[in-house]
Design an enzyme around this catalytic site. Structure first.
Site, mmCIF file in Angstrom:
data_model
loop_
_atom_site.group_PDB
_atom_site.id
_atom_site.type_symbol
_atom_site.label_atom_id
_atom_site.label_comp_id
_atom_site.label_asym_id
_atom_site.label_seq_id
_atom_site.Cartn_x
_atom_site.Cartn_y
_atom_site.Cartn_z
ATOM 1 N N HIS A 58 -7.991 -3.392 -6.582
ATOM 2 C CA HIS A 58 -8.036 -3.578 -5.238
ATOM 3 C C HIS A 58 -9.398 -2.643 -4.667
ATOM 4 O O HIS A 58 -9.572 -1.624 -5.349
ATOM 5 C CB HIS A 58 -6.757 -3.106 -4.468
ATOM 6 C CG HIS A 58 -6.785 -3.420 -2.894
ATOM 7 N ND1 HIS A 58 -7.287 -2.715 -2.127
ATOM 8 C CD2 HIS A 58 -6.237 -4.370 -2.393
ATOM 9 C CE1 HIS A 58 -7.205 -3.310 -0.853
ATOM 10 N NE2 HIS A 58 -6.331 -4.310 -1.116
ATOM 11 N N LYS B 145 0.904 -1.195 0.004
ATOM 12 C CA LYS B 145 -0.188 0.162 0.135
ATOM 13 C C LYS B 145 0.925 1.249 -0.088
ATOM 14 O O LYS B 145 1.829 1.104 -0.631
ATOM 15 C CB LYS B 145 -0.731 -0.262 1.191
ATOM 16 C CG LYS B 145 -1.747 -1.429 1.126
ATOM 17 C CD LYS B 145 -2.934 -1.370 2.086
ATOM 18 C CE LYS B 145 -3.715 -2.590 1.984
ATOM 19 N NZ LYS B 145 -4.939 -2.698 2.800
ATOM 20 N N GLU C 290 -10.978 -11.084 -1.976
ATOM 21 C CA GLU C 290 -10.756 -10.408 -0.812
ATOM 22 C C GLU C 290 -12.132 -9.837 -0.419
ATOM 23 O O GLU C 290 -12.480 -8.762 -0.542
ATOM 24 C CB GLU C 290 -9.788 -9.049 -1.182
ATOM 25 C CG GLU C 290 -8.587 -9.560 -1.420
ATOM 26 C CD GLU C 290 -7.341 -8.372 -1.081
ATOM 27 O OE1 GLU C 290 -6.585 -8.800 -0.300
ATOM 28 O OE2 GLU C 290 -7.552 -7.359 -1.581
HETATM 29 C C1 PEP Z 1 -5.589 -5.798 1.743
HETATM 30 O O1 PEP Z 1 -5.592 -4.744 1.754
HETATM 31 O O2 PEP Z 1 -5.501 -6.205 0.719
HETATM 32 C C2 PEP Z 1 -5.489 -6.996 2.780
HETATM 33 C C3 PEP Z 1 -5.413 -8.133 2.509
HETATM 34 O O3 PEP Z 1 -5.026 -6.182 4.312
HETATM 35 P P1 PEP Z 1 -4.819 -7.174 5.494
HETATM 36 O O4 PEP Z 1 -4.059 -8.374 5.162
HETATM 37 O O5 PEP Z 1 -4.199 -5.980 6.228
HETATM 38 O O6 PEP Z 1 -6.315 -7.529 6.042
#
Ligand code: PEP
Length: 253
Positions: A96, A11, A167
């Site tokens: 994302h 990020k 995700e």
């Molecule tokens: C993401 O932001 O894609 C993510 C999976 O974050 P985290 O692993 O911190 O939950």
């Protein structure tokens, strides 16, 4: 058996190139101790030259967190697929949820970026995921539509070389990951949707990653019960001790 993938989405971190070098050094260090997992470091664009020293070596690859769909021209602030490729990136994260929700990225933009990445020879890691998880299956319908729209116009040859990162937005940055049994069910559903679009054979070879609060403690269960091909991680990607333990835990499965 194909290798598992551990994609680190840094990020907008870290703030200095010294810290970026330190984080990447830990990726390289752990990569020589693991054999079944490939690491993909996805730092902010400005640090890509620091991590693309990996050209030619297979255990730590580099990727970008986004790109533009046009190949060149008057697009202030944008980065083209070929620029990434020329810097040694092999992968690019597309769509994302933070880009979809905070920067207004639509499924149409995601599909254009996916096609452009494929044309440039980058492997797109396309993120999909529902905002809320209901028990009556509405989230599956949402996912089906999102996947179809995000991959619209993608030729079959290109579909053979993409990765889907599932995700669920509610599990990102959360206290706990999705339950491994539920991940398994949803990963199967994603392959089914993929099969409807591109055919069974292509779907069988589709790598599906899970992302959302993965860490070294839950990794083994999610991999073995969830039946996914690896992870996309946020917080743990820049947390050096946590990342090292996670890579080791994955590699033992
Ligand atoms: C993401 O932001 O894609 C993510 C999976 O974050 P985290 O692993 O911190 O939950």
């Amino acid at each position: 058996m194909s290798k598992k993938l551990l994609v680190g989405n840094w990020k907008m971190n870290p703030q200095t190139s010294d810290d970026a070098k330190r984080i990447f050094a830990s990726y390289k260090k752990i990569s020589v101790k693991i054999s079944k997992t490939v690491l993909i470091a996805c730092p902010p664009f400005v640090y890509l030259p620091l991590v693309s020293l990996t050209k030619g070596q297979k255990k730590v690859l580099s990727g970008a967190q986004d790109m533009f769909f046009e190949s060149e021209g008057a697009y202030t602030g944008e980065i083209s697929p070929r620029m990434l490729k020329n810097l040694g990136a092999s992968h690019v994260i597309i769509g994302h949820s933070e880009r979809r929700n905070k920067m207004g990225e639509t499924d149409e933009i995601v599909s254009k970026k996916t096609i452009a990445a494929s044309v440039a020879g980058l492997i797109p890691i396309i993120c999909v995921g529902e905002a809320t998880h209901d028990n009556d299956g509405a989230y599956l319908e949402f996912l089906r539509n999102q996947i179809k729209a995000s991959l619209s116009g993608l030729p079959i040859a290109a579909a053979k070389k993409i990765i889907i990162a599932y995700e669920p937005i509610w599990a990102i940055g959360a206290a706990e990951a999705m339950k491994p049994e539920d991940i398994r069910e949803t990963a199967l559903f994603i392959k089914k949707v993929f099969a409807d679009i591109f055919g069974q054979e292509v779907a069988l070879n589709l790598p599906v990653l899970y992302g959302g609060s993965v860490n070294w403690r839950n990794a083994a269960d999610i991999l073995s019960i969830g039946q996914v091909d690896g992870f996309l991680v946020g917080r743990e990607s820049v947390n050096v001790p946590g990342f090292i333990e996670l890579a080791k835990a994955m590699d033992q499965v």
